[in-house]
Design an enzyme around this catalytic site. Structure first.
Site, PDB file in Angstrom:
ATOM      1  N   LYS A 239     -44.539   8.345 -46.526  1.00  0.00           N
ATOM      2  CA  LYS A 239     -43.874   8.984 -47.668  1.00  0.00           C
ATOM      3  C   LYS A 239     -42.364   8.837 -47.546  1.00  0.00           C
ATOM      4  O   LYS A 239     -41.819   8.772 -46.436  1.00  0.00           O
ATOM      5  CB  LYS A 239     -44.193  10.484 -47.698  1.00  0.00           C
TER       6      LYS A 239
ATOM      7  N   ARG B 140     -58.826  13.509 -48.422  1.00  0.00           N
ATOM      8  CA  ARG B 140     -60.210  13.324 -48.882  1.00  0.00           C
ATOM      9  C   ARG B 140     -61.098  12.732 -47.776  1.00  0.00           C
ATOM     10  O   ARG B 140     -62.309  12.920 -47.784  1.00  0.00           O
ATOM     11  CB  ARG B 140     -60.230  12.446 -50.129  1.00  0.00           C
TER      12      ARG B 140
END
Length: 473
Positions: free
Chosen positions: A252, A326
């Site tokens: 990020k 996830r």
């Protein structure tokens, strides 16, 4: 071990019957701000002189005969909603952190009393772990009756716990610290806890949790809490516990990492809800499963293009290492689903797409249960813990297809990111009677009536309210 705030939820209340020295709090609407029950003509004249209109969120202190505070009047606007997320009586949350020290009581016409009392406690929260602690004796307190107080206090304690967990920086909130918090909560309620950590995750078939956390010096783990009689309805909570998310090798930018301590907000929400369920003794078999890891950059980090085999046996191509939540949830859901529970509730700070669609205040809610989908949103709004149902539309499942594996973990498109993430999770649930997924922000960007800027276990109160009604019927 998680350190608590400078005071607890109990410290914002005084128990017992009203006393003459208590300072009354009145609510006044913009439609009729003058005739507030219990005020003298002289006090009403004071309101008029101050041009008090009953506008929402404005309050006035009315002098008493001795020159002290005689009463407080809080404006609630049109009397329908104190802010878009809740009923007007929940504006009392503004007062607990702003009124001078003393003991206050709500006037009898303060709307739904338990909501007003709960709002008082939620609005009085502060996080002082890294600052000089304030004197707990010098603050505003609300008088509440013994009857019903335990439920209000338990709910407030649960929200405060979730906020404390989210607000704690990753330096003091790694996977081991989440385990310590779970064990502390379990000890309080007599629950059982088992943990699989480090390389044992491979031995016990949690390969994707291991892959996500293996680059961190703090070992990942799967935490499993159980409580309640075996024959009761099975309620399973699964909470994403990524204690810090660099994005992995798909790193990020710095600005996107600033709030990544909150990426364990799903775990915090699951624990807040569990505290309510156990503390209020709901008749269920509760299971809380938390996959927790730190998504770090290192020589052993999993890579874009890798293919991981999940606990369920499905292979997953890694399209992006920043879609790690996830992956750990998939292994946890495969475990949860094997028990064939009545309900699986998943809580996760999962996608930026949900925030783009609904903003920070309104979590996205996905379910395959039409009854729950119909009932939960209005119920959530009625208690100031809003959410919004989004479609679990199977037509987008094709976008998770992979050329070399059973599925990809992302769809490389700016479209429908929250929906495809929810569909990814749903692939690992087939035996549970009901599936619901909550895509949270887990953070309040600015102070509001129900709390200051900072961590927030969104949807925990809403799900608790639904479960209370469902399990009582």
């Amino acid at each position: 071990m998680v350190e608590t705030t400078a005071w607890s939820a109990k410290d914002v209340f005084v128990m017992g019957s009203a006393e003459a020295s208590d300072i009354p709090i009145y609510l006044a609407s913009s439609a009729d701000p003058g005739p507030v029950g219990g005020l003298s003509d002289q006090q009403k004249a004071w309101l008029a002189a101050q041009k008090f209109s009953g506008a929402a969120k404005r309050h006035l202190l009315i002098p008493g005969p001795d020159g002290g505070i005689g009463s407080v009047v809080l404006g609630v606007g049109d009397g329908q909603q104190g802010e878009p997320s809740g009923p007007s009586e929940m504006l009392t949350g503004l007062l607990s952190a702003s009124l001078p020290a003393g003991t206050y009581r709500l006037a009898a016409d303060a709307g739904t009393m338990d909501l007003a009392e709960l709002a008082w406690a939620l609005g009085g929260y502060s996080f002082f772990r890294y600052r000089r602690k304030e004197n707990c004796a010098e603050r505003a307190r609300l008088r509440i009756a013994e009857a019903g107080a335990a439920r209000v206090i338990n709910t407030a304690e649960a929200v405060w716990l979730g906020r404390d967990l989210i607000n704690t920086p990753a330096s003091d909130m790694g996977p081991g610290d989440i385990e310590a918090a779970v064990r502390e909560l379990a000890a309080r309620h007599g629950a059982a806890v088992s943990v699989v950590a480090g390389d044992d995750l491979l031995a016990q078939n949690f390969p994707m949790i291991h892959a996500v956390g293996r680059a961190s010096p703090r070992p990942p783990r799967l935490i499993d809490l159980t409580w309640g009689p075996a024959g009761a309805p099975k309620i399973t909570l699964v909470g994403k516990g990524i204690t810090f998310d660099t994005g992995g090798l798909d790193i990020k930018p710095a600005s996107a990492m600033l709030l990544m301590k909150k990426d364990m907000g799903g775990a915090a929400t699951a624990l807040a809800l569990a505290h309510m369920i156990m503390g209020q003794r709901l008749k269920c078999r509760l299971r809380v499963i938390i996959p927790t890891a730190e998504n770090s950059v290192g020589g052993d980090a999993f890579r874009p293009g890798d293919v991981l085999t999940s606990r369920a046996g499905m292979s997953v191509e890694i399209g992006n290492t920043d879609a790690e939540g996830r992956l750990v949830l998939a292994d946890a859901l495969a475990l949860a689903d094997s028990d064939e529970p009545d309900s699986i509730f998943v809580f996760a700070t999962l996608t930026g797409a949900a925030r783009s669609a609904l903003g920070p205040d309104l979590p996205a809610f996905f379910t395959d249960d039409e009854d729950l989908g119909h009932k939960l949103p209005p119920l959530a709004a009625s208690i100031g813990d809003p959410l919004w149902r989004m479609p679990l539309w199977s037509g987008y499942r094709r976008h998770l297809d992979s050329d070399i594996a059973d599925m990809n973990n992302v769809w490389e498109s700016p479209f429908a990111g929250a929906i495809t993430a929810a569909l990814f999770l749903k692939r690992f649930v087939s035996k549970a009677r009901r599936f619901a997924h909550f895509d949270l922000y887990g953070w309040r960007p600015a102070a509001r009536p129900l709390g200051p800027k900072g961590g927030e276990p969104q949807t925990a109160r809403a799900v608790m309210e639904h479960l209370k009604r469902e399990l009582a019927s």
